[in-house]
Enzyme design. Sequence first.
Site, PDB file in Angstrom:
ATOM      1  N   TYR A 138       0.789  -1.149   0.186  1.00 42.72           N
ATOM      2  CA  TYR A 138       0.304  -0.131   0.250  1.00 42.72           C
ATOM      3  C   TYR A 138       0.776   1.054   0.225  1.00 42.72           C
ATOM      4  O   TYR A 138       0.267   2.653  -0.253  1.00 42.72           O
ATOM      5  CB  TYR A 138      -0.823  -0.173   1.314  1.00 42.72           C
ATOM      6  CG  TYR A 138      -2.455  -0.893   1.102  1.00 42.72           C
ATOM      7  CD1 TYR A 138      -2.376  -2.093   0.973  1.00 42.72           C
ATOM      8  CD2 TYR A 138      -3.683   0.018   1.198  1.00 42.72           C
ATOM      9  CE1 TYR A 138      -4.098  -2.818   0.279  1.00 42.72           C
ATOM     10  CE2 TYR A 138      -5.085  -0.686   1.341  1.00 42.72           C
ATOM     11  CZ  TYR A 138      -4.790  -2.257   0.936  1.00 42.72           C
ATOM     12  OH  TYR A 138      -6.061  -2.807   1.192  1.00 42.72           O
ATOM     13  N   LYS A 180       2.674 -15.566   2.391  1.00 43.89           N
ATOM     14  CA  LYS A 180       3.533 -15.944   0.725  1.00 43.89           C
ATOM     15  C   LYS A 180       4.458 -16.169   0.766  1.00 43.89           C
ATOM     16  O   LYS A 180       5.666 -15.781  -0.190  1.00 43.89           O
ATOM     17  CB  LYS A 180       2.890 -14.689   0.166  1.00 43.89           C
ATOM     18  CG  LYS A 180       2.863 -16.292  -1.739  1.00 43.89           C
ATOM     19  CD  LYS A 180       1.646 -17.174  -1.143  1.00 43.89           C
ATOM     20  CE  LYS A 180       1.641 -17.901  -2.686  1.00 43.89           C
ATOM     21  NZ  LYS A 180       0.721 -18.451  -3.342  1.00 43.89           N
ATOM     22  N   ASP A 213      -3.070 -18.246   0.330  1.00 43.07           N
ATOM     23  CA  ASP A 213      -4.167 -18.947   0.003  1.00 43.07           C
ATOM     24  C   ASP A 213      -4.789 -20.080   0.364  1.00 43.07           C
ATOM     25  O   ASP A 213      -5.703 -19.800   0.737  1.00 43.07           O
ATOM     26  CB  ASP A 213      -3.343 -19.533  -1.411  1.00 43.07           C
ATOM     27  CG  ASP A 213      -2.034 -20.154  -1.662  1.00 43.07           C
ATOM     28  OD1 ASP A 213      -1.479 -20.263  -0.111  1.00 43.07           O
ATOM     29  OD2 ASP A 213      -1.162 -20.691  -2.556  1.00 43.07           O
ATOM     30  N   ASP A 237      -6.343  -7.219   4.548  1.00 51.66           N
ATOM     31  CA  ASP A 237      -7.592  -6.132   3.664  1.00 51.66           C
ATOM     32  C   ASP A 237      -8.839  -7.996   2.592  1.00 51.66           C
ATOM     33  O   ASP A 237      -9.586  -7.425   3.586  1.00 51.66           O
ATOM     34  CB  ASP A 237      -6.967  -5.786   2.705  1.00 51.66           C
ATOM     35  CG  ASP A 237      -7.856  -4.746   1.391  1.00 51.66           C
ATOM     36  OD1 ASP A 237      -9.397  -4.132   2.335  1.00 51.66           O
ATOM     37  OD2 ASP A 237      -8.356  -4.855   0.777  1.00 51.66           O
ATOM     38  N   ASP A 241     -12.598  -9.433   4.562  1.00 54.05           N
ATOM     39  CA  ASP A 241     -13.803  -9.175   3.657  1.00 54.05           C
ATOM     40  C   ASP A 241     -13.938 -10.690   4.004  1.00 54.05           C
ATOM     41  O   ASP A 241     -15.510 -10.797   3.417  1.00 54.05           O
ATOM     42  CB  ASP A 241     -13.277  -8.443   2.043  1.00 54.05           C
ATOM     43  CG  ASP A 241     -13.852  -7.498   2.111  1.00 54.05           C
ATOM     44  OD1 ASP A 241     -13.513  -6.201   3.078  1.00 54.05           O
ATOM     45  OD2 ASP A 241     -15.097  -6.782   1.606  1.00 54.05           O
TER      46      ASP A 241
HETATM   47  C1  IPM Z   1     -10.628  -0.917   4.166  1.00 53.24           C
HETATM   48  C2  IPM Z   1     -10.647  -0.918   2.338  1.00 53.24           C
HETATM   49  C3  IPM Z   1      -9.202   0.299   2.223  1.00 53.24           C
HETATM   50  C4  IPM Z   1      -7.927  -0.480   2.658  1.00 53.24           C
HETATM   51  C5  IPM Z   1      -9.239   1.190   1.356  1.00 53.24           C
HETATM   52  C6  IPM Z   1     -10.176   1.411   1.745  1.00 53.24           C
HETATM   53  C7  IPM Z   1      -7.873   2.020   0.744  1.00 53.24           C
HETATM   54  O1  IPM Z   1     -10.619  -1.525   1.799  1.00 53.24           O
HETATM   55  O2  IPM Z   1     -10.501  -0.304   5.072  1.00 53.24           O
HETATM   56  O3  IPM Z   1     -10.373  -2.366   4.486  1.00 53.24           O
HETATM   57  O4  IPM Z   1      -7.986  -0.932   1.362  1.00 53.24           O
HETATM   58  O5  IPM Z   1      -7.139  -0.284   3.394  1.00 53.24           O
HETATM   59 MN    MN Z   2     -10.810  -3.723   2.544  1.00 56.06          MN
END
Ligand code: IPM
Ligand code: MN
Length: 344
Positions: A138, A180, A213, A237, A241
């Site tokens: 990032y 990884k 993975d 990240d 999710d």
């Molecule tokens: C999160 C989001 C952010 C990230 C984006 C919006 C920059 O996806 O907070 O998980 O990737 O960190």
């Molecule tokens: Mn995110």
Amino acid sequence: MATRIVTLPGDGIGPEILEPTVDLLKRFVPDAEIEEHVFGGAAIDAHGIALTDDTLAACQSADAVLLAAVGGPKWDTTDPSKPRPEQGLLGLRKGLGLYANLRPVRPLPALYDASPLRREIIDGTDLLVVRELTGGIYFGEKTRTETTASDLCIYSVEEIERIARSAFQAARTKVTSVDKANVLESSRLWRQTVVEVHEREFPDIPLEHVLVDNAAMQLVSNPTSFDVIVTENMFGDILSDEAAMLTGSIGMLPSASLGNDSGPGLFEPVHGSAPDIAGQGIANPLAMFLSLALLLRHGLNLENEAGALESAVDKALDQGLRTRDLGGQASTAEATQAVLAALG
Ligand code: IPM
Ligand code: MN
Ligand code: NAD
């Protein structure tokens, strides 16, 4: 001195979910001085930049920062010279030194049937993703020419050591370090450094290494095997999710971003600005409410208040509250009412 909280509504559903959360904040911390700033796309529209110096300074001198979400199609661009809402978020995390992002995943029995996974797979899951937040791909150097582009994934020993410590400190039964290391040099330094911190400082806490993975697969096949997952910025990240779906919806997952010293933490849901449902009053506000609970706990040391809010969310869900993302019909306002009623 009064407690100072900066609130950042951001974009999309951000203002819709932050508004009722600020009411809850006032209820739990009646003397709080609350200062709202435009942020993300809204700040690009107002000031040409996603995070102004003013807003960053206000956040730096606050006791805690409560953020909803940023981004949206209006500001989507592939032109590297144009400002993006997400730059504000990255600048804020970096500017506050928030290297440790805690994303607890605690599926509620009441919501097991809201998940696409089977109840017997979810049952007993209680894990924490500890995501490194201010390093890696990032923040490494970026290049772009007509025909090529690159993002550098770089980590120092010091950056890995401090996030490893956060993970071991949070562990109850085990730390799973996800990398990884079979391919990436940055992952090999990651693994070696985590092993050294473990041997030196936390030898009694079981440590395992899982390739990313495989970790993605195990999160949905055997999630109860995890306690604390510690991983680099982008893996964290993506995996968080994925892990959100164990709880039934991304609209359920809160997060706390913390730094080293006594500086303020940043508290925000894991989800984004949900442009597809923005403006309709139907967003699930629970990840935002639960992020306020993390603010009360980690930012203001108000453990009882944090627990009371979390219990109220649990109770409302037990009593049948379901927003659309959870398969129900409740609006944001109705979800808020249900949590307020559960608070008594
Ligand atoms: C999160 C989001 C952010 C990230 C984006 C919006 C920059 O996806 O907070 O998980 O990737 O960190
Ligand atoms: Mn995110
Ligand atoms: P998203 O998380 O915004 O939405 C993904 C899906 O989940 C959508 O269908 C959305 O409607 C749903 N969803 C998310 N939160 C919800 C909620 N509270 N209630 C009900 N449904 C919810 O991810 P995306 O669509 O990939 O990203 C949209 C924008 O948000 C992008 O600009 C992205 O960069 C940004 N983003 C911001 C943050 C943040 O501010 N922390 C985090 C992630 C994404």
